[in-house]
Scaffold this motif. Structure first.
Motif, PDB file in Angstrom:
ATOM      1  N   SER A 115      -0.411   4.130   8.223  1.00  0.00           N
ATOM      2  CA  SER A 115       0.074   5.432   8.668  1.00  0.00           C
ATOM      3  C   SER A 115       1.204   5.277   9.674  1.00  0.00           C
ATOM      4  CB  SER A 115      -1.069   6.249   9.292  1.00  0.00           C
ATOM      5  OG  SER A 115      -1.575   5.585  10.435  1.00  0.00           O
ATOM      6  N   SER A 166      -6.150   1.423   5.841  1.00  0.00           N
ATOM      7  CA  SER A 166      -5.232   2.543   6.054  1.00  0.00           C
ATOM      8  C   SER A 166      -3.845   2.048   6.442  1.00  0.00           C
ATOM      9  CB  SER A 166      -5.758   3.481   7.157  1.00  0.00           C
ATOM     10  OG  SER A 166      -5.786   2.813   8.403  1.00  0.00           O
ATOM     11  N   ARG A 180       0.845  -1.186   0.000  1.00  0.00           N
ATOM     12  CA  ARG A 180       0.000   0.000   0.000  1.00  0.00           C
ATOM     13  C   ARG A 180       0.887   1.244   0.000  1.00  0.00           C
ATOM     14  NH1 ARG A 180      -5.355   1.270   1.951  1.00  0.00           N
ATOM     15  NH2 ARG A 180      -5.593   3.495   1.638  1.00  0.00           N
ATOM     16  N   SER A 210       1.455   5.174   0.658  1.00  0.00           N
ATOM     17  CA  SER A 210       0.928   6.184   1.565  1.00  0.00           C
ATOM     18  C   SER A 210       1.912   7.351   1.571  1.00  0.00           C
ATOM     19  CB  SER A 210       0.766   5.609   2.974  1.00  0.00           C
ATOM     20  OG  SER A 210       0.269   6.585   3.851  1.00  0.00           O
ATOM     21  N   THR A 223       5.983   3.483   0.303  1.00  0.00           N
ATOM     22  CA  THR A 223       5.189   2.293   0.029  1.00  0.00           C
ATOM     23  C   THR A 223       5.492   1.285   1.125  1.00  0.00           C
ATOM     24  OG1 THR A 223       5.258   2.694  -2.351  1.00  0.00           O
ATOM     25  CG2 THR A 223       4.647   0.477  -1.645  1.00  0.00           C
TER      26      THR A 223
END
Length: 140
Positions: free
Chosen positions: A121, A119, A29, A31, A35
């Protein structure tokens, strides 16, 4: 196939088996500028090669550099802090970062649809959080 014996959690009321979330390579993913690559209950194939540790379950790619964010053998299961059905696993012993060692919590929420990364983070310096939803994260 790796040994997925440490891929279960019981909270006294429900029993979970997360081995169905194991991915033969890894999840990924993007962000921001980074990555993230990770797996559930076993090392990530790409993290093993690029982050310099054969037990790396989570890593971050920043430019051309990869950082280990946690080792598979350190996985510690606990209930989700948000009260939802599912569990979370905390991986530690990642690469050094500022004045800390990188670590990651992967939250696996029970959902009705396909496996989805909700998500990714950096919740505070050197600490990362990944949230997923999946029908494979529901109690048995």
């Amino acid at each position: 196939m790796p040994d997925l014996d440490n891929c279960q959690f019981s909270n006294g009321t429900h029993h979970y088996d997360f081995s169905g979330l194991y991915n033969t390579t890894q999840y990924s993913r993007a962000s921001g500028r980074n990555t993230y690559y990770f797996n559930i209950c076993a090392p990530s194939q790409l993290c093993q090669m690029k982050a310099g540790n054969s037990d790396s379950v989570v890593c971050q790619q920043s430019g051309s550099t990869f950082y280990n964010l946690g080792l598979s053998k350190t996985g510690q299961w606990s209930a989700l802090s948000n009260g939802k059905e599912g569990a979370q696993v905390h991986y530690s012993d990642g690469a050094p970062c500022s004045r800390a060692i990188r670590n990651t919590v992967i939250q696996l929420e029970c959902g009705t649809g396909p496996t989805t990364i909700l998500s990714v983070s950096e919740v505070e310096a050197c600490s990362y959080e990944i949230t997923m939803s999946s029908s494979l994260a529901c109690p048995q």
